[in-house]
Design a protein around this motif. Structure first.
Motif, PDB file in Angstrom:
ATOM      1  N   LEU A   1      28.341 -53.988 -14.758  1.00  0.00           N
ATOM      2  CA  LEU A   1      27.769 -53.232 -14.187  1.00  0.00           C
ATOM      3  C   LEU A   1      28.335 -52.724 -12.522  1.00  0.00           C
ATOM      4  O   LEU A   1      28.281 -51.970 -12.663  1.00  0.00           O
ATOM      5  N   ALA A   2      27.952 -53.854 -11.994  1.00  0.00           N
ATOM      6  CA  ALA A   2      28.019 -53.673 -10.719  1.00  0.00           C
ATOM      7  C   ALA A   2      29.049 -53.073  -9.948  1.00  0.00           C
ATOM      8  O   ALA A   2      29.786 -52.298  -9.506  1.00  0.00           O
ATOM      9  N   ASP A   3      29.943 -54.031 -11.100  1.00  0.00           N
ATOM     10  CA  ASP A   3      31.832 -53.596 -10.661  1.00  0.00           C
ATOM     11  C   ASP A   3      32.435 -52.322 -11.157  1.00  0.00           C
ATOM     12  O   ASP A   3      33.015 -51.794 -10.413  1.00  0.00           O
ATOM     13  N   ALA A   4      31.462 -52.020 -12.011  1.00  0.00           N
ATOM     14  CA  ALA A   4      31.919 -50.628 -12.378  1.00  0.00           C
ATOM     15  C   ALA A   4      31.434 -49.383 -11.499  1.00  0.00           C
ATOM     16  O   ALA A   4      32.298 -48.704 -11.131  1.00  0.00           O
ATOM     17  N   CYS A   5      30.768 -49.595 -11.718  1.00  0.00           N
ATOM     18  CA  CYS A   5      29.908 -48.385 -10.208  1.00  0.00           C
ATOM     19  C   CYS A   5      30.413 -48.712  -9.107  1.00  0.00           C
ATOM     20  O   CYS A   5      30.979 -47.170  -8.402  1.00  0.00           O
ATOM     21  N   ARG A   6      31.274 -49.549  -8.698  1.00  0.00           N
ATOM     22  CA  ARG A   6      32.116 -49.606  -7.314  1.00  0.00           C
ATOM     23  C   ARG A   6      33.489 -49.258  -7.485  1.00  0.00           C
ATOM     24  O   ARG A   6      33.863 -48.381  -6.912  1.00  0.00           O
ATOM     25  N   GLY A   7      33.739 -49.189  -9.451  1.00  0.00           N
ATOM     26  CA  GLY A   7      35.058 -48.654  -9.646  1.00  0.00           C
ATOM     27  C   GLY A   7      35.128 -47.382  -9.362  1.00  0.00           C
ATOM     28  O   GLY A   7      35.586 -46.143  -9.135  1.00  0.00           O
ATOM     29  N   ILE A   8      33.671 -46.838  -9.939  1.00  0.00           N
ATOM     30  CA  ILE A   8      33.656 -44.799 -10.128  1.00  0.00           C
ATOM     31  C   ILE A   8      33.937 -45.169  -7.988  1.00  0.00           C
ATOM     32  O   ILE A   8      34.130 -43.729  -7.729  1.00  0.00           O
ATOM     33  N   ALA A   9      32.771 -45.497  -6.991  1.00  0.00           N
ATOM     34  CA  ALA A   9      33.123 -44.920  -5.973  1.00  0.00           C
ATOM     35  C   ALA A   9      33.847 -45.105  -5.555  1.00  0.00           C
ATOM     36  O   ALA A   9      34.894 -44.109  -4.748  1.00  0.00           O
ATOM     37  N   ALA A  10      35.517 -45.873  -6.451  1.00  0.00           N
ATOM     38  CA  ALA A  10      36.725 -46.347  -5.355  1.00  0.00           C
ATOM     39  C   ALA A  10      37.953 -44.530  -6.330  1.00  0.00           C
ATOM     40  O   ALA A  10      38.956 -44.713  -5.769  1.00  0.00           O
ATOM     41  N   ASP A  11      37.134 -44.296  -7.760  1.00  0.00           N
ATOM     42  CA  ASP A  11      37.719 -43.314  -8.295  1.00  0.00           C
ATOM     43  C   ASP A  11      37.744 -41.746  -7.175  1.00  0.00           C
ATOM     44  O   ASP A  11      36.503 -40.940  -8.110  1.00  0.00           O
ATOM     45  N   PRO A  12      38.799 -40.529  -7.115  1.00  0.00           N
ATOM     46  CA  PRO A  12      37.545 -39.786  -6.270  1.00  0.00           C
ATOM     47  C   PRO A  12      38.123 -38.651  -7.302  1.00  0.00           C
ATOM     48  O   PRO A  12      37.414 -37.400  -7.395  1.00  0.00           O
ATOM     49  N   ASP A  13      38.537 -38.687  -8.752  1.00  0.00           N
ATOM     50  CA  ASP A  13      38.806 -38.145  -9.953  1.00  0.00           C
ATOM     51  C   ASP A  13      37.698 -37.968 -10.900  1.00  0.00           C
ATOM     52  O   ASP A  13      37.176 -36.880 -11.393  1.00  0.00           O
ATOM     53  N   VAL A  14      36.427 -39.005 -10.976  1.00  0.00           N
ATOM     54  CA  VAL A  14      35.634 -38.729 -11.733  1.00  0.00           C
ATOM     55  C   VAL A  14      34.849 -38.036 -11.169  1.00  0.00           C
ATOM     56  O   VAL A  14      34.794 -37.480 -10.288  1.00  0.00           O
ATOM     57  N   ARG A  15      34.225 -37.157 -12.047  1.00  0.00           N
ATOM     58  CA  ARG A  15      33.276 -36.382 -11.418  1.00  0.00           C
ATOM     59  C   ARG A  15      31.835 -36.465 -13.140  1.00  0.00           C
ATOM     60  O   ARG A  15      30.811 -35.755 -12.702  1.00  0.00           O
ATOM     61  N   VAL A  16      31.885 -37.377 -13.671  1.00  0.00           N
ATOM     62  CA  VAL A  16      30.239 -37.579 -14.864  1.00  0.00           C
ATOM     63  C   VAL A  16      30.860 -39.417 -15.382  1.00  0.00           C
ATOM     64  O   VAL A  16      31.958 -39.972 -15.868  1.00  0.00           O
ATOM     65  N   VAL A  17      29.402 -39.766 -15.524  1.00  0.00           N
ATOM     66  CA  VAL A  17      29.734 -41.193 -16.596  1.00  0.00           C
ATOM     67  C   VAL A  17      28.610 -40.810 -16.958  1.00  0.00           C
ATOM     68  O   VAL A  17      26.805 -40.451 -16.768  1.00  0.00           O
ATOM     69  N   VAL A  18      28.545 -41.106 -18.650  1.00  0.00           N
ATOM     70  CA  VAL A  18      27.945 -41.759 -19.319  1.00  0.00           C
ATOM     71  C   VAL A  18      28.221 -43.272 -19.853  1.00  0.00           C
ATOM     72  O   VAL A  18      28.706 -44.014 -19.371  1.00  0.00           O
ATOM     73  N   VAL A  19      26.458 -43.127 -19.294  1.00  0.00           N
ATOM     74  CA  VAL A  19      25.860 -44.650 -19.609  1.00  0.00           C
ATOM     75  C   VAL A  19      25.368 -45.149 -21.611  1.00  0.00           C
ATOM     76  O   VAL A  19      24.910 -44.474 -21.478  1.00  0.00           O
ATOM     77  N   ARG A  20      26.235 -46.320 -22.113  1.00  0.00           N
ATOM     78  CA  ARG A  20      25.500 -46.340 -23.868  1.00  0.00           C
ATOM     79  C   ARG A  20      25.777 -47.547 -24.395  1.00  0.00           C
ATOM     80  O   ARG A  20      25.767 -48.203 -23.633  1.00  0.00           O
ATOM     81  N   GLY A  21      25.089 -47.821 -24.745  1.00  0.00           N
ATOM     82  CA  GLY A  21      24.635 -49.139 -26.110  1.00  0.00           C
ATOM     83  C   GLY A  21      26.062 -49.805 -26.676  1.00  0.00           C
ATOM     84  O   GLY A  21      26.349 -48.305 -27.332  1.00  0.00           O
ATOM     85  N   ASP A  22      26.684 -50.187 -26.992  1.00  0.00           N
ATOM     86  CA  ASP A  22      27.401 -50.401 -28.201  1.00  0.00           C
ATOM     87  C   ASP A  22      26.414 -50.603 -29.492  1.00  0.00           C
ATOM     88  O   ASP A  22      25.515 -51.370 -30.073  1.00  0.00           O
ATOM     89  N   ALA A  23      27.384 -49.442 -30.046  1.00  0.00           N
ATOM     90  CA  ALA A  23      26.586 -48.772 -31.697  1.00  0.00           C
ATOM     91  C   ALA A  23      26.132 -50.265 -32.660  1.00  0.00           C
ATOM     92  O   ALA A  23      25.881 -50.164 -33.429  1.00  0.00           O
ATOM     93  N   GLU A  24      27.017 -51.677 -32.023  1.00  0.00           N
ATOM     94  CA  GLU A  24      26.711 -51.983 -33.151  1.00  0.00           C
ATOM     95  C   GLU A  24      25.899 -53.174 -32.642  1.00  0.00           C
ATOM     96  O   GLU A  24      25.382 -53.877 -33.175  1.00  0.00           O
ATOM     97  N   GLY A  25      24.988 -52.715 -31.847  1.00  0.00           N
ATOM     98  CA  GLY A  25      24.206 -53.352 -31.150  1.00  0.00           C
ATOM     99  C   GLY A  25      22.903 -53.030 -32.066  1.00  0.00           C
ATOM    100  O   GLY A  25      21.673 -53.890 -31.715  1.00  0.00           O
ATOM    101  N   HIS A  26      22.703 -51.461 -31.993  1.00  0.00           N
ATOM    102  CA  HIS A  26      21.760 -50.602 -32.643  1.00  0.00           C
ATOM    103  C   HIS A  26      20.223 -50.463 -32.129  1.00  0.00           C
ATOM    104  O   HIS A  26      19.703 -51.009 -31.804  1.00  0.00           O
ATOM    105  N   ALA A  27      21.220 -50.808 -30.035  1.00  0.00           N
ATOM    106  CA  ALA A  27      20.029 -50.632 -29.650  1.00  0.00           C
ATOM    107  C   ALA A  27      20.953 -50.363 -28.346  1.00  0.00           C
ATOM    108  O   ALA A  27      22.683 -49.972 -27.826  1.00  0.00           O
TER     109      ALA A  27
END
Length: 261
Positions: A37-63
């Motif tokens: 998760l921390a790596d993904a956030c740093r990846g977002i910071a390095a991408d000037p084109d990203v405008r929105v981030v969505v966080v969700r759970g895997d549907a198979e986990g039912h949570a």
């Protein structure tokens, strides 16, 4: 994905989606998942084109996420391990809070413990009717929450409702969370993906500097409470016999007997 869980990153145009995935444990967060998760956030910071981030759970986990993987707590030997854990998780979630673009949490099912902390780290929360929110640690584990989680929860739910929820170890449903202000919208399961897509599209059309500015103002308003010192409280709870009993009981599927020691 291994049995240590995963955080999948899915990109679609200007939208990044982070999927918390540990289906066999209702998407409970493992050490590896925190790092990813921390790596993904740093990846977002390095991408000037990203405008929105969505966080969700895997549907198979039912949570969304059923807290931290409790099995990790069996590794703790004293209260210092609990303090180190809270600092480690706090640093990861600080990366999420520092994401410069709006973060939308899509909640379908339980968002408890660490899952709740991630959810309240989002700027906008959309949930299905079957979603629940809470941190019932007073009933289950006997540990404690760090100040920033309590403060952010109070800013989202209100101080009275937050403390009542925590002290009674109660979960609240999506409708109560919506009325209190934590949840922006409650949407049927079949429609929530489209609803979040609409929100993301609307955000993508907005002025980036304005959105970043609003997020920075929110961060500065919250910053004062982040300096509150509570390591002594965390150390006492995580170093207690009650915490060890709580972890053992949780993993055994039984009810702990609290002693206050």
């Amino acid at each position: 994905m291994s049995d240590t869980g995963d955080v999948r990153v899915e990109r679609s145009g200007q939208v990044w989606t982070l999927v918390l995935s540990n289906p066999s444990k209702r998407n409970a967060i493992t050490w590896d998942m925190y790092d990813l998760l921390a790596d993904a956030c740093r990846g977002i910071a390095a991408d000037p084109d990203v405008r929105v981030v969505v966080v969700r759970g895997d549907a198979e986990g039912h949570a969304f996420a059923a807290g931290t993987d409790i099995g990790h707590f069996t590794e703790f030997t004293d209260g210092g391990d609990g303090v180190a854990y809270e600092h480690r998780v706090g640093a990861v979630l600080a990366e999420l809070l520092d994401v410069r673009v709006p973060v939308v949490a899509l909640i379908d099912g339980p968002a408890v413990g660490a899952g709740l902390a991630i959810a309240i780290g989002a700027d906008v929360v959309v949930a299905t009717p079957r979603s629940t929110f809470g941190a019932p640690i007073a009933r289950t584990l006997g540990n404690c929450l760090p100040p920033w989680v309590v403060a952010r929860l109070q800013s989202r739910l209100g101080a009275s409702r937050s403390m009542a929820m925590l002290l009674t170890a109660r979960l609240i449903d999506a409708q109560e969370a919506h009325v209190a202000g934590l949840v922006h919208d409650v949407v049927p399961e079949a429609e929530i993906g489209a609803r979040v897509g609409e929100l993301a599209e609307r955000i993508c059309r907005s002025a980036p500097l304005t959105l970043a500015g609003l997020k920075e103002i929110d961060r500065r308003l919250q910053k004062a409470v982040q300096s509150v010192e509570a390591d002594d409280i965390l150390r006492r709870c995580y170093g207690s016999s009650d915490f060890r009993a709580g972890v053992e009981a949780f993993l055994a599927g039984s009810r702990p007997q609290w002693t206050g020691a």
